[in-house]
Design an enzyme around this catalytic site. Sequence first.
Site, PDB file in Angstrom:
ATOM      1  N   CYS A  90       0.848  -1.193   0.000  1.00 27.17           N
ATOM      2  CA  CYS A  90       0.000   0.000   0.000  1.00 27.17           C
ATOM      3  C   CYS A  90       0.884   1.244   0.000  1.00 27.17           C
ATOM      4  O   CYS A  90       1.814   1.338   0.809  1.00 27.17           O
ATOM      5  CB  CYS A  90      -0.915  -0.009   1.221  1.00 27.17           C
ATOM      6  SG  CYS A  90      -1.940   1.471   1.377  1.00 27.17           S
ATOM      7  N   CYS A 446      -8.708 -13.139  21.416  1.00 24.87           N
ATOM      8  CA  CYS A 446      -8.226 -12.031  20.591  1.00 24.87           C
ATOM      9  C   CYS A 446      -7.211 -11.182  21.349  1.00 24.87           C
ATOM     10  O   CYS A 446      -6.876 -10.082  20.909  1.00 24.87           O
ATOM     11  CB  CYS A 446      -9.387 -11.177  20.098  1.00 24.87           C
ATOM     12  SG  CYS A 446     -10.416 -10.474  21.395  1.00 24.87           S
TER      13      CYS A 446
END
Length: 491
Positions: A90, A446
Site C-alpha cells: 500500500c 483475541c
Amino acid sequence: MSQLPLSESETPLDAAPAASGLPAGWLRIDALDIEAQGVARRDDGKVIFVEGALPGELVSASTHRKKNNWEQATLTALHTTSSQRVTPGCPHFGLHAGACGGCKMQHLHVGAQVAIKQRVLEDNLWHLAKVKAEIVLRPIEGPAWGYRWRARLSVRHVAKKGTVLVGFHERKSRYVADMGECHVLPPHVSAMLPRLRELIGGMAARDTCPQIELACGDHTTALVLRHLEPLSDGDLQQLRDFATRHAEHGLQWWLQPKGPDTVHLLDPVPEGRQLSYALPEFDVVMPFKPTDFTQVNPHINRVLVGRALRLLDVQRQERVIDWFCGLGNFTLPLATQAGEVLGIEGSDTLVTRATDNALRNRAASPKQHWAPTRFVARNLFEMTPAMLVADGAADKWLVDPPREGAFALAKALADLHQQSLGVAEPGTEVALDGWTPPRRIVYVSCNPATLARDAGLLVHQAGYRCTAAGAVNMFPHTAHVESVAVFERAD
C-alpha cells in the site's frame, strides 16, 4: 542502503560504544516486538525499540522518546537488509508524514508475521502464566489482502484544502490519513474510497458526518453513516444515487443519528438482500446487522469455526456451553453435532439475534440434525461459582471472549475446583447438586495477555492441562494476535 529523513522532533542516537563492534550510531536488531518495532540492545544493556526495523538488520535510528532503561526510535537508514523485508503493498504505509496507521507490518513477509504472532502467544503463556502448550497448533492463515470486511472509517472535511478525507487515522495521530486506496479492504471498497470522498464533499452535511462504518456480507455491502444533524432531502437523494451506482455490490446505506441503537436502513431492501455470511461446512447462514459484532475476516472465521469444533470433538450425547456466544457463530455449528447446546451472551440484543438465527436455520434445513439449543443473557464479567452451577454441567465448553478475556468465568471454575479439593475459603462453598466441570475447553482469544492470565487460572487452580495452542492470523499486517487454545481436565 536507503536513507530516511529525520523528523524535526527526532534526534540522532548517541554513538554506539566501541565494544559493540559497530560504527558509531549503528544498531543491530535482534528481535521484533508485538508492535512491529525492531528491538536492539546497547552494550550498557539499554533496550532500543526501533520503528521500521526488522530482525537481523543493521540500522541507524533517531530517538523520539527516552526512559532510564529504554528508548523509542525511528529508522533513518538501513545498512543491511533482512531477507524477510518486502515492499509494502500500500502506498500509504510507512514512516513518512501522513502515513496511514491502520497497518504496522506491511514491510515484513506475511509468513514471518505469522511466526512472530505464534511466538508472542507462546511467550505470553509462559512469561505471564508459566503455561506451555503440549502441542503447538499449525497457525491458521488466509488471504493477506482484501480480507477486512469490517472497518470504521473516519470522515473529515478539511475546508482549508477543499477536500474530504475518508479512511483510517494517520500513524500516531488523531488526523485522518489522506487515502486514495486501502488494500486490506475488499477491492470494491478500496476503489470506492475516492468516490466516497466526493460524495461527502458534495453533501450539505459534510461537516457533521464524522464516520462511515463498513460491514460486508457474502452478497451485500453495508455502509453506516454517522450524522450529527438531520440530513436534508438532497443529501438523502445523493446517498440513494450512490447506492444505485454501486448496486452490483449490493450496496445499502444505513443511518446512525445518535447511539448504536438508532442505526436503521435508509430504504427497505428486497427479500434475500439482508446482510449475512455463510458457514458452508455446517450448512449455516448467519444474518446480522451492520453494527453487530462479527469477525473482521470471513475467510479465517470459516476455518477457525471448523478447527474449534474439531478440537472440541463434540459427540451427539454431549451438552455444550458456548460462552460469549454473540450471534451464534460457534453455537449454531455446535448444534449440528451436540446433544444439547446453551449459548450465553452479555447482550440482550445479541441473544435475540442468535435465537432468531437458530430458528431461521432450523426452518431452512429441517432434515439436518439440530440439538435443542437456547440462548440466555448473563453478565459474564461478574460470574460466580453459584451462577456457574446454576447454568448446569456441560461436557465441553467453547469460550470466545472479547479482549478483556474471561477472568470471572475462569475464576469461578477455579473456585469450584478448589472447593472439590477441600481447600476453599470458609463460607464460600456452593451446593454442587451433581454439577461437574467440563472435560474439555476450547478457548478462542483475541488478546494473548488475557488468554495467558485465564490459562494460568485454568492450569494452576482449576485442574486443567493446556494440551494445544496456536496463532490465528485474523488481521494480516497488523499487530493484532488471535489464537485458539485447548484445555483438558488433568484427571
